[in-house]
Design an enzyme around this catalytic site. Structure first.
Site, mmCIF file in Angstrom:
data_model
loop_
_atom_site.group_PDB
_atom_site.id
_atom_site.type_symbol
_atom_site.label_atom_id
_atom_site.label_comp_id
_atom_site.label_asym_id
_atom_site.label_seq_id
_atom_site.Cartn_x
_atom_site.Cartn_y
_atom_site.Cartn_z
ATOM 1 N N GLY B 15 0.813 -1.213 0.000
ATOM 2 C CA GLY B 15 0.000 0.000 0.000
ATOM 3 C C GLY B 15 0.848 1.264 0.000
ATOM 4 C CB SER B 37 7.691 -5.383 -5.230
ATOM 5 O OG SER B 37 7.072 -6.319 -4.378
ATOM 6 C CE LYS B 38 10.317 -9.615 0.955
ATOM 7 N NZ LYS B 38 11.110 -10.033 2.119
ATOM 8 C CD GLU B 50 -8.382 -10.863 8.348
ATOM 9 O OE1 GLU B 50 -8.978 -10.744 9.434
ATOM 10 O OE2 GLU B 50 -7.727 -11.884 8.051
ATOM 11 N N GLY B 51 -9.719 -5.624 8.436
ATOM 12 C CA GLY B 51 -10.705 -4.780 9.107
ATOM 13 C C GLY B 51 -11.078 -3.478 8.456
ATOM 14 C CG PHE B 117 -11.294 -1.099 13.891
ATOM 15 C CD1 PHE B 117 -12.133 -1.817 13.072
ATOM 16 C CD2 PHE B 117 -9.942 -1.429 13.891
ATOM 17 C CE1 PHE B 117 -11.661 -2.834 12.268
ATOM 18 C CE2 PHE B 117 -9.440 -2.448 13.090
ATOM 19 C CZ PHE B 117 -10.305 -3.156 12.276
ATOM 20 C CD GLN B 231 -1.401 -3.649 17.558
ATOM 21 O OE1 GLN B 231 -1.707 -3.753 16.375
ATOM 22 N NE2 GLN B 231 -1.739 -2.613 18.295
ATOM 23 C CG HIS B 233 -4.827 -8.749 16.335
ATOM 24 N ND1 HIS B 233 -5.971 -9.364 16.778
ATOM 25 C CD2 HIS B 233 -5.241 -7.738 15.534
ATOM 26 C CE1 HIS B 233 -7.026 -8.745 16.243
ATOM 27 N NE2 HIS B 233 -6.606 -7.755 15.490
ATOM 28 C CG LEU B 243 -6.143 -10.730 12.157
ATOM 29 C CD1 LEU B 243 -5.714 -10.484 13.586
ATOM 30 C CD2 LEU B 243 -5.952 -9.481 11.329
ATOM 31 C CD GLU B 246 -9.326 -3.892 16.935
ATOM 32 O OE1 GLU B 246 -8.269 -4.396 17.365
ATOM 33 O OE2 GLU B 246 -9.487 -2.685 16.794
ATOM 34 N NE ARG B 286 -5.756 -4.456 16.708
ATOM 35 C CZ ARG B 286 -5.535 -4.274 15.421
ATOM 36 N NH1 ARG B 286 -4.301 -4.170 14.976
ATOM 37 N NH2 ARG B 286 -6.537 -4.195 14.590
ATOM 38 C CG HIS B 354 -1.435 -7.695 13.993
ATOM 39 N ND1 HIS B 354 -1.823 -8.445 12.910
ATOM 40 C CD2 HIS B 354 -2.138 -6.536 13.919
ATOM 41 C CE1 HIS B 354 -2.730 -7.759 12.208
ATOM 42 N NE2 HIS B 354 -2.918 -6.603 12.789
ATOM 43 N NE ARG B 389 -1.346 -1.412 13.797
ATOM 44 C CZ ARG B 389 -2.268 -2.046 13.053
ATOM 45 N NH1 ARG B 389 -2.897 -1.401 12.099
ATOM 46 N NH2 ARG B 389 -2.534 -3.314 13.270
HETATM 47 C C1 LIG Z 1 -3.358 -9.953 8.884
HETATM 48 C C2 LIG Z 1 -3.239 -8.464 8.997
HETATM 49 C C3 LIG Z 1 -4.381 -7.675 9.062
HETATM 50 C C4 LIG Z 1 -4.278 -6.298 9.162
HETATM 51 N N1 LIG Z 1 -5.420 -5.559 9.222
HETATM 52 C C5 LIG Z 1 -5.326 -4.211 9.292
HETATM 53 C C6 LIG Z 1 -6.495 -3.409 9.318
HETATM 54 O O1 LIG Z 1 -7.621 -3.890 9.273
HETATM 55 N N2 LIG Z 1 -6.368 -2.067 9.382
HETATM 56 C C7 LIG Z 1 -5.134 -1.486 9.402
HETATM 57 O O2 LIG Z 1 -5.077 -0.263 9.427
HETATM 58 N N3 LIG Z 1 -4.012 -2.229 9.382
HETATM 59 C C8 LIG Z 1 -4.071 -3.571 9.327
HETATM 60 N N4 LIG Z 1 -2.928 -4.309 9.311
HETATM 61 C C9 LIG Z 1 -1.644 -3.636 9.212
HETATM 62 C C10 LIG Z 1 -1.388 -3.169 7.798
HETATM 63 O O3 LIG Z 1 -2.028 -4.023 6.894
HETATM 64 C C11 LIG Z 1 0.090 -3.130 7.448
HETATM 65 O O4 LIG Z 1 0.750 -2.374 8.396
HETATM 66 C C12 LIG Z 1 0.305 -2.501 6.103
HETATM 67 O O5 LIG Z 1 -0.466 -3.128 5.120
HETATM 68 C C13 LIG Z 1 1.764 -2.516 5.676
HETATM 69 O O6 LIG Z 1 1.845 -1.965 4.367
HETATM 70 P P1 LIG Z 1 3.222 -1.549 3.727
HETATM 71 O O7 LIG Z 1 2.918 -0.952 2.408
HETATM 72 O O8 LIG Z 1 3.998 -0.756 4.687
HETATM 73 O O9 LIG Z 1 3.984 -2.920 3.555
HETATM 74 P P2 LIG Z 1 3.600 -4.286 2.785
HETATM 75 O O10 LIG Z 1 2.229 -4.288 2.236
HETATM 76 O O11 LIG Z 1 3.994 -5.378 3.685
HETATM 77 O O12 LIG Z 1 4.544 -4.243 1.532
HETATM 78 C C14 LIG Z 1 5.927 -4.369 1.645
HETATM 79 C C15 LIG Z 1 6.501 -4.323 0.255
HETATM 80 O O13 LIG Z 1 7.908 -4.276 0.331
HETATM 81 C C16 LIG Z 1 8.454 -5.221 -0.545
HETATM 82 N N5 LIG Z 1 9.729 -5.662 -0.007
HETATM 83 C C17 LIG Z 1 10.022 -6.006 1.263
HETATM 84 N N6 LIG Z 1 11.301 -6.397 1.347
HETATM 85 C C18 LIG Z 1 11.830 -6.301 0.105
HETATM 86 C C19 LIG Z 1 13.098 -6.590 -0.462
HETATM 87 N N7 LIG Z 1 14.119 -7.079 0.256
HETATM 88 N N8 LIG Z 1 13.272 -6.381 -1.779
HETATM 89 C C20 LIG Z 1 12.259 -5.916 -2.559
HETATM 90 N N9 LIG Z 1 11.042 -5.637 -2.070
HETATM 91 C C21 LIG Z 1 10.834 -5.831 -0.760
HETATM 92 C C22 LIG Z 1 7.431 -6.331 -0.606
HETATM 93 O O14 LIG Z 1 7.585 -7.072 -1.782
HETATM 94 C C23 LIG Z 1 6.141 -5.530 -0.594
HETATM 95 O O15 LIG Z 1 5.838 -5.096 -1.889
HETATM 96 C C24 LIG Z 1 -3.017 -5.691 9.211
HETATM 97 C C25 LIG Z 1 -1.877 -6.476 9.159
HETATM 98 C C26 LIG Z 1 -1.974 -7.852 9.069
HETATM 99 C C27 LIG Z 1 -0.727 -8.664 9.059
#
Ligand SMILES: Cc1cc2nc3c(=O)[nH]c(=O)nc-3n(C[C@H](O)[C@H](O)[C@H](O)COP(=O)(O)OP(=O)(O)OC[C@H]3O[C@@H](n4cnc5c(N)ncnc54)[C@H](O)[C@@H]3O)c2cc1C
Ligand code: FES
Lengths: 251, 594
Positions: B15, B37-38, B50-51, B117, B231, B233, B243, B246, B286, B354, B389
């Site tokens: 995201g 991205s890996k 999910e939430g 939430f 955190q 969960h 998970l 919530e 949490r 989490h 968080r």
């Molecule tokens: C099961 C679950 C449910 C959740 N539900 C919620 C919710 O309802 N509401 C909420 O606000 N938050 C929620 N969270 C938290 C939230 O989803 C995450 O904090 C957030 O999506 C992280 O996004 P990000 O873009 O930072 O990283 P990620 O989406 O994890 O993306 C990381 C990116 O980095 C890339 N990357 C990593 N290492 C390397 C590397 N060495 N080389 C190249 N690329 C690399 C990966 O390929 C990926 O594209 C939830 C988390 C989990 C685990």
């Protein structure tokens, strides 16, 4: 885990050393909640570090782990050893070139997804200050199912036409196209119609329906393909009656 | 080695990374953006959220409420100026996602719906059934296809950051399919590599969530902030850690112990009522819920499950129809993995790791102390989560700060002078050497062993409750593992899709992050948010520890811990109360103000 083991037979292919794919068997301890993915990870960590496969979420949502399990396209994280009495076979997803072991070349598939303009082409522009577009739950229901596609590729492995003609747009991409066409906020149907009418669009489909059967998310891509066949036929027919619709205006 | 010249390189296409890429492309379409991205972008772990995502929309809600919930939820370890900007930008970003097609759940009149939430006083969580992260991620990925200046490097793996004269000047990546190295030169670098939950044993995270960006920045001297705050969960699947969102509780699910008793009322979250009430009971934060589980376990009031003690998440009273409308994925998970139909049986749950509250130190504009290096999303510490968080704040964070990071990086890149390409190539060759050496090392250590021992030790020392003794043991264990890591031996020495090699590099990253967490935790001699101690430091200590922890890597790999002031603008630290206690505190405060 119960102390029992099960045979997991994996079709291996390492391009740097194997001339052709070869079967390799592993004995894996399991319980009634051991997924095929968990078994593969066990193999990787404990038995054979050279086995390669894609995975991440473990919960059937990231779409990484599509493979042929017991000869059927499935997500490894959503298939369980308990369902295979003695032995389970695991192979790379059919109809995709094998890169290595259970990893297939996804580029062509990703290209097809990109080709169908899978984004909102707004019917009318709206400023952020004016807030969201209105859309009732009923309007959303029309496309919600098709928005659930996780791009796992199982439907391509199931589709006999993809097997015959790798350039066929295929079920997943057509479902994605359909998702946007059905969105009340979207006005891009005419632009996407070109794709559908093109030679490699919907008419390749011979309505086998196996794509929908294997879909792990009940997206029902076969339905999307069929509806678009009708749309495409209608579009073709209307060409003789009136000028082709202007871009963005057809509905 | 291949070379690619970009203006901005973004590592991570979850995201945060996708939002950054779109923002960068929109702010200057003439510049080239490399997006690395890996995994394919839609596999990023954002997909599993999910939430929902926070943003004030209701007339009776306000930015002040969202601010207060966030700061209280974070136990006052938040950067309050940044929180203020954050809550103001959330609704606009949620509307932006809607304009890009995100299928937010709707009310009958066509407006976007919001749900309750944990820790949020008023419903402000935008949701797309229980697949919010999935829909946000796919919407962003698909929208990103509209921008031709975004050049994707899917399945390329970050090996190192290229730093030239103290400035981030590009990244060294490896193409997974071929094992070939590529140097991506850039005027600015954004890290959006996600969290690090996989350093713990039982967790809700995908296999790719290994703290890579955090570790790479850290190795180059950038501090990691507040790493001790991890955190748990409270409602996860025993064994796998998957998970149960919530939103289960937001929709009215309750938690009961072996006697069918809603035990949360014994931990300052009551009274128990039939209807869900914001910030009461199951809708508490949490950290408090996970801690209550721990206490129930000590009292022997949990249920013995096959993977250890559990409590029950009971959704039966919601009825089948509502469960399938609002929580379809939860029903699917319970059915497939546990053989349970939530409409008929309660779901056994226990806490699991989490979310990493800490991360790469950045200011409110997503700039790290290293010129040219920006970070956003879970890998960063921009200061909004503090010591705990609130659910739904992090998806909102991805949009708000992903956008900021993309724009800021583009601004910087346009003004920065470019480093000499020949020199960058030399730096890249040097940076590739350790990765190559790993491939051919002939020690005797197995990566799976080190990874397992690390995760076990983190759980023992840095779990829900901590003591100095156990944290010290974890620090020592991690030092031992780091030493053993220098002697790993791979069984796979091939080039094409050598995932064992990548796992080994990731393990190196995980060990760095784990050590930063354990050392940060050991030295925080108080209890705050997700960091709770049992060894004489049970209370929050604002005199000595109303401070951010900064962990900086010393040359020998040992984390050096220092502290940074917290930005308090308008909410001085107060008692962090929930349930009736909070209500009483609010009444008293209002009474006092009159
Ligand atoms: C099961 C679950 C449910 C959740 N539900 C919620 C919710 O309802 N509401 C909420 O606000 N938050 C929620 N969270 C938290 C939230 O989803 C995450 O904090 C957030 O999506 C992280 O996004 P990000 O873009 O930072 O990283 P990620 O989406 O994890 O993306 C990381 C990116 O980095 C890339 N990357 C990593 N290492 C390397 C590397 N060495 N080389 C190249 N690329 C690399 C990966 O390929 C990926 O594209 C939830 C988390 C989990 C685990
Ligand atoms: S691991 Fe994500 S779909 Fe199977």
């Amino acid at each position: 885990m119960t102390g029992q083991t099960k045979t997991v037979a994996v079709l291996r292919y390492r391009p740097e050393q194997d001339e052709a794919p070869v079967w390799q068997e592993y004995q894996v301890p399991y319980g009634d909640d051991t997924s095929v993915l968990a078994a593969l990870n066990y193999i990787k960590d404990e038995l054979d570090g050279t086995l390669s496969f894609r995975w991440s979420c473990r919960q059937a949502i990231c779409g990484s782990c599509g493979m042929m399990i017991g000869g059927k396209p499935q997500l490894a994280c959503k298939a369980f050893l308990r369902d295979y009495p003695e032995r389970v076979t695991v192979e790379a997803l059919a109809h995709f070139p094998i890169e290595r072991d259970l990893v297939v070349v996804m580029d062509g598939f990703i290209d097809k997804l990109q080709k169908v303009k899978p984004y909102l082409i707004p019917r009318e522009m709206r400023a952020l200050e004016d807030g969201e577009y209105l859309q009732t739950p009923e309007e959303m229901d029309l496309y919600a199912q098709f928005a659930g596609c996780i791009n796992c590729g199982l439907c391509y492995a199931a589709c006999p036409q993809v097997g015959l003609n790798p350039d066929f747009l295929g079920p997943g991409a057509i479902a994605l196209l359909h998702r946007y066409n059905l969105d009340s906020r979207d006005g891009g149907q005419a632009e996407r119609m070109e794709m559908i009418n093109a030679e490699l669009g919907v008419f390749n489909c011979t309505a086998v329906g196996y794509c929908s059967e294997v879909c792990p998310k009940m997206v029902d891509p076969a339905n999307a393909v069929n509806v678009n066949k009708m749309n495409s036929a209608r579009d073709y027919f209307f060409r003789f009656l009136r000028p082709a619709p202007k871009q963005g205006g057809c509905r | 080695m291949q070379v690619f010249k970009a203006d901005v390189v973004i590592v991570g296409a979850g995201g945060a990374g996708l939002r950054a890429a779109i923002a960068a492309a929109e702010s200057d379409p003439a510049q080239t953006i490399a997006l690395v991205s890996k995994v394919y972008p839609m596999r990023s772990h954002t997909v599993a959220a999910e939430g929902g995502s926070a943003g004030v929309v209701q007339a009776h809600d306000s930015f002040d409420h969202h601010f207060a919930d966030t700061v209280t939820g974070g136990d006052w370890l938040c950067e309050q100026d940044v929180v203020d900007e954050f809550v103001r930008e959330c609704p606009r970003e949620m509307v932006q996602l809607e304009h890009w097609g995100c299928p937010w759940s709707r009310k009958a009149d066509g407006h976007v719906n919001v749900r309750a939430f944990g820790g949020m006083k008023i419903e402000r969580t935008w949701f797309a059934a229980d697949k919010t992260g999935f829909h946000i991620l796919h919407t962003l990925f698909q929208t990103s296809l509209r921008y031709p200046s975004i050049r994707r490097f899917d399945e390329y793996f970050l090996v190192d950051l290229i730093v030239d004269e103290g400035r981030a000047a590009g990244v060294l990546v490896v193409e997974i399919a071929s094992g070939e190295f590529t140097l991506i030169e850039a005027g600015a670098v954004v890290f959006a590599t996600g969290g690090a939950g996989r350093v713990f044993r039982e967790n809700t995270n995908g296999g790719i969530v290994t703290g890579d960006g955090m570790a790479v920045a850290y190795r180059h001297g950038v501090p990691l902030r507040d790493m001790e705050f991890v955190q748990y969960h409270p409602t996860c699947m025993p064994g796998t850690g998957l998970l149960f969102t919530e939103a289960c509780r937001g929709e009215g699910g309750v938690l009961v112990n072996r006697d069918g008793y809603r035990y949360l009322q014994d931990y300052g979250l009551g009274p128990a009522e039939d209807k869900p009430r914001n910030k009461y009971m199951e809708l508490g934060p949490r950290d408090r819920l996970s801690q209550a589980f721990w206490h129930e376990m000590q009292k022997g009031r949990t249920v013995d499950g096959r993977y250890g003690p559990v409590v029950h998440l009971d959704l039966r009273h919601l009825g089948e129809a509502r469960l399938h409308e609002r929580l379809p994925q939860i029903c699917e998970l319970a059915r497939e993995f546990m053989g349970i139909d939530p409409a008929r049986e309660p779901i056994p749950v226990r806490p699991a790791v989490h979310y990493t509250m800490g991360g790469i130190l950045v200011d409110g504009g997503c700039a790290s102390p290293m010129p040219g290096l920006y970070a956003a999303g879970e890998c960063s510490s921009v200061g909004i989560h503090g010591a705990n968080r609130l659910g739904s704040n992090s998806l909102a964070e991805l949009s708000v700060f992903g956008k900021r990071a993309g724009e800021a990086a583009m601004r910087y890149a346009r003004e920065a002078s470019r480093a000499d390409s020949a020199r960058l190539l030399q730096l890249a060759e040097a940076a590739a050497t350790p990765a190559r050496a790993l491939l051919t090392g002939d020690g005797s250590e197995r990566i799976a062993d080190i990874r397992r021992e690390m995760a076990q030790s983190m759980e023992e020392g840095c779990g829900i409750y901590r003591t100095g003794e156990r944290m010290q043991a974890t620090c020592d264990k991690l030092a031992e593992l780091a030493e053993r890591y220098t002697r790993v031996r791979l069984t796979d020495r091939s080039s094409v899709w050598n995932s064992e090699w990548l796992l080994a590099i990731e393990l190196g990253y995980q060990l760095e992050v784990a050590r930063a967490m354990a050392h940060s935790a050991l030295l925080r001699r108080e209890s705050r948010g997700a960091h709770q101690r049992l060894d004489g430091f049970e209370a929050r200590d604002d005199v000595n520890f109303l401070k951010h922890t900064l962990s900086t890597r010393a040359a020998d790999g040992v984390p050096q811990i220092s502290y940074q002031d917290v930005k308090i603008t308008r909410s001085p630290p107060a008692v962090r109360a929930y349930g009736a206690a909070q209500h009483a505190a609010e009444q008293a405060a209002q009474g006092g103000a009159v």
